[in-house]
Design an enzyme around this catalytic site. Structure first.
Site, PDB file in Angstrom:
ATOM      1  N   ASP A 124     -13.980 -24.678  15.047  1.00 28.50           N
ATOM      2  CA  ASP A 124     -13.766 -23.889  15.556  1.00 28.50           C
ATOM      3  C   ASP A 124     -13.959 -23.854  16.907  1.00 28.50           C
ATOM      4  O   ASP A 124     -13.266 -23.161  17.757  1.00 28.50           O
ATOM      5  CB  ASP A 124     -15.039 -22.618  14.776  1.00 28.50           C
ATOM      6  CG  ASP A 124     -16.349 -23.672  15.325  1.00 28.50           C
ATOM      7  OD1 ASP A 124     -17.230 -24.395  14.996  1.00 28.50           O
ATOM      8  OD2 ASP A 124     -17.117 -22.872  14.216  1.00 28.50           O
TER       9      ASP A 124
ATOM     10  N   GLY B 156     -31.804 -24.215   6.964  1.00 25.22           N
ATOM     11  CA  GLY B 156     -30.900 -25.510   7.800  1.00 25.22           C
ATOM     12  C   GLY B 156     -29.858 -26.796   6.716  1.00 25.22           C
ATOM     13  O   GLY B 156     -29.669 -27.605   6.834  1.00 25.22           O
TER      14      GLY B 156
ATOM     15  N   ASP C 254     -19.635 -19.299  11.413  1.00 32.04           N
ATOM     16  CA  ASP C 254     -20.842 -18.440  10.821  1.00 32.04           C
ATOM     17  C   ASP C 254     -20.572 -16.998  11.019  1.00 32.04           C
ATOM     18  O   ASP C 254     -20.760 -16.122  10.610  1.00 32.04           O
ATOM     19  CB  ASP C 254     -22.009 -19.282  11.048  1.00 32.04           C
ATOM     20  CG  ASP C 254     -22.033 -20.659  11.305  1.00 32.04           C
ATOM     21  OD1 ASP C 254     -20.781 -21.098  10.668  1.00 32.04           O
ATOM     22  OD2 ASP C 254     -22.722 -22.020  11.442  1.00 32.04           O
TER      23      ASP C 254
HETATM   24  P1  ADP Z   1     -28.371 -23.509   9.019  1.00 33.54           P
HETATM   25  O1  ADP Z   1     -27.736 -22.044   9.322  1.00 33.54           O
HETATM   26  O2  ADP Z   1     -27.160 -24.604   8.667  1.00 33.54           O
HETATM   27  O3  ADP Z   1     -29.200 -22.914   7.696  1.00 33.54           O
HETATM   28  P2  ADP Z   1     -29.867 -24.339  10.859  1.00 33.54           P
HETATM   29  O4  ADP Z   1     -30.597 -24.856  11.764  1.00 33.54           O
HETATM   30  O5  ADP Z   1     -28.596 -23.720  12.178  1.00 33.54           O
HETATM   31  O6  ADP Z   1     -28.999 -23.969   9.322  1.00 33.54           O
HETATM   32  O7  ADP Z   1     -30.740 -22.994  10.756  1.00 33.54           O
HETATM   33  C1  ADP Z   1     -32.033 -22.924   9.932  1.00 33.54           C
HETATM   34  C2  ADP Z   1     -33.253 -22.273  10.942  1.00 33.54           C
HETATM   35  O8  ADP Z   1     -32.741 -20.812  10.795  1.00 33.54           O
HETATM   36  C3  ADP Z   1     -34.470 -22.095  10.310  1.00 33.54           C
HETATM   37  O9  ADP Z   1     -34.995 -24.097  10.889  1.00 33.54           O
HETATM   38  C4  ADP Z   1     -34.927 -21.467  10.803  1.00 33.54           C
HETATM   39  O10 ADP Z   1     -35.789 -21.520  11.956  1.00 33.54           O
HETATM   40  C5  ADP Z   1     -33.605 -20.098  10.947  1.00 33.54           C
HETATM   41  N1  ADP Z   1     -33.632 -19.156   9.640  1.00 33.54           N
HETATM   42  C6  ADP Z   1     -33.009 -19.667   9.372  1.00 33.54           C
HETATM   43  N2  ADP Z   1     -32.876 -18.385   8.524  1.00 33.54           N
HETATM   44  C7  ADP Z   1     -34.551 -17.926   8.518  1.00 33.54           C
HETATM   45  C8  ADP Z   1     -35.079 -16.732   7.691  1.00 33.54           C
HETATM   46  N3  ADP Z   1     -34.732 -15.820   6.590  1.00 33.54           N
HETATM   47  N4  ADP Z   1     -36.381 -16.865   8.116  1.00 33.54           N
HETATM   48  C9  ADP Z   1     -36.804 -17.033   9.306  1.00 33.54           C
HETATM   49  N5  ADP Z   1     -36.017 -18.192   9.627  1.00 33.54           N
HETATM   50  C10 ADP Z   1     -35.424 -18.392   9.357  1.00 33.54           C
HETATM   51 MG    MG Z   2     -27.018 -22.517  11.617  1.00 32.38          MG
END
Ligand code: ADP
Ligand code: MG
Length: 407
Positions: free
Chosen positions: A61, A151, A201
């Site tokens: 992307d 994550g 995404d």
């Molecule tokens: P992915 O997008 O693959 O799940 P990332 O590292 O990009 O992994 O994003 C994960 C981060 O996004 C978490 O550590 C948190 O900071 C944030 N996050 C995602 N969903 C939530 C949620 N429902 N509440 C709070 N933080 C969130």
């Molecule tokens: Mg992410």
């Protein structure tokens, strides 16, 4: 409280999407917690935005190439109500989010430019509020809950951004431009969470169509829906339940190498470089940079071929391309890891499995496997038996993008 989502769901073989409550119960539970968090307030707005799984087209992307993701039934919910005090109050129910789980901050305005800080999770929210495309915003009170694993490479971050944006659209409507919405959420992730992600995404979380994967041209942002609703077919996600802490530094490094390769070949992005041109320039390129470019250029081609295979229901061909994609990510792009390789090998080592590959940025997270519905139970058991870690499984269906829920 009853958990809005299950924890690690270690090793369980379960039905979609996770073994937490179903969609209605998940919403009801989030509403209940809203009322508990803000006594005397009633929620009037509920929105959902999905996570995603990328079927093929990895690390393409940000090279202006093609991707083929689908939106998941797992979503991030935002439940809340508008206020008039210009204050945003938000509580996350995600256990894995860093503390504190409750934040309060004033809405963005000319005199109040939001900046990233702590807790980290709130930066995704602040970024979206800062780049929201209408205003002035009133305040709001809300609770957010997610059954997308945080994550795990299924894009919980984009689902949080898009859910917040969708919530803001309910309290202060923008012009409804969906491409601009995805771009604003991407900008939030770039500048508030410092992840230089591509557009995939946020785009799929906004645009997802039930029963379809979307072939997205990340240069023109043109979208071609590809039906994927054959009842004899299953899309199985396997979570390795591990995450190596390499993504943070390795992702920008890959991006940089791709730019370097494109520049050396006189183009703005690798989208404009053919395999023949790359091969002709091999001697003049650093060996590692060559391999990175080789992955990207071959992956862009595989992705368009895979979309054609899916359209003509040639699942065997699609699966072959998935495995080639995995091998290229492992050998040329070096973003796989032992655990993901084990999961793919275990998935492929039996009947009725068309293809399997790592999905998402890499270094842990999930694999996606395309297989016959009749082979699902056996395949999950085999993966459990052969994997050195503890997997979790999600049987998924292509779902719709962000939407408003009836309370
Ligand atoms: P992915 O997008 O693959 O799940 P990332 O590292 O990009 O992994 O994003 C994960 C981060 O996004 C978490 O550590 C948190 O900071 C944030 N996050 C995602 N969903 C939530 C949620 N429902 N509440 C709070 N933080 C969130
Ligand atoms: Mg992410």
């Amino acid at each position: 409280m009853a958990e809005p989502r299950d924890g690690a769901a270690s090793g369980s073989i379960m039905a979609e999407p996770r073994d937490g409550p179903g969609p209605r119960a998940f919403l009801d539970e989030t509403v209940r917690i809203f009322k508990e968090t803000y006594p005397g307030s009633e929620p009037t707005i509920a929105v959902a935005a999905p996570g995603r799984v990328n079927l093929i087209g990895e690390h393409t992307d940000y090279n202006q190439g093609y991707v083929l993701p689908m939106a998941l039934p797992m979503v991030t919910l935002v439940v809340g109500c508008v206020t008039t005090d210009g204050i945003i109050s938000l509580c996350t129910l995600a256990k894995e989010a860093d503390d504190p789980k409750y934040v309060e901050f004033p809405v963005a305005s000319e005199g109040n430019v939001l900046t990233p800080g702590l807790p980290k999770w709130a930066n995704y929210v602040k970024g979206v509020v800062q780049y929201y495309r209408a205003g002035p915003l009133p305040g709001f009170k809300a609770v957010t809950a997610s059954n997308v694993p945080l994550g795990g490479g299924l894009s919980s971050s984009a689902s949080l951004e898009v859910a917040i944006y969708t919530f803001l659209q309910q309290i202060c409507p923008d012009d409804g431009d969906l491409v601009e919405k995805a771009l604003a959420c991407q900008k939030a992730e770039h500048t508030f969470s410092f992840v230089p992600c591509g557009i995939m995404d946020q785009f799929i979380s906004v645009m997802g169509i039930a029963g379809h994967a979307l072939l997205i041209d990340c240069r023109s942002l043109e979208v071609t829906p590809v039906p994927i609703s054959d009842p004899s077919l299953v899309i199985l996600i396997t979570n390795s339940n591990i995450r190596h802490h390499l993504t943070g530094s390795e992702y920008p490094a890959r991006r940089q190498q791709c730019l370097e390769a494109a520049k050396a070949l006189g183009e703005e992005s690798l989208r404009d470089v053919s395999m023949a041109e790359l091969k002709a320039a091999k001697a003049s390129l650093d060996a590692e940079v060559y391999r990175r470019a080789h992955h990207v250029i071959s992956e862009i081609k595989r992705t368009t071929e895979a979309a054609e295979a899916l359209k003509s229901r040639n699942y065997r061909e699609f699966g072959k391309l998935m495995v080639q994609s995995h091998n290229s990510l492992r050998d040329d792009y070096n973003v796989s890891c032992r655990e993901l390789d084990e999961l793919v090998a275990a998935a492929m080592d039996g009947d009725g499995v068309y293809g399997s590959r790592m999905t998402g940025g890499g270094f842990g997270g999930c694999t996606v496997t395309l297989l016959e519905a009749t082979a699902v139970e056996k395949t999950m058991q085999r993966i459990k038996d052969k994997y050195s870690g503890t997997p979790a499984f999600y049987i998924t269906t292509p779902s719709r993008g962000a939407h408003v829920l009836q309370l």
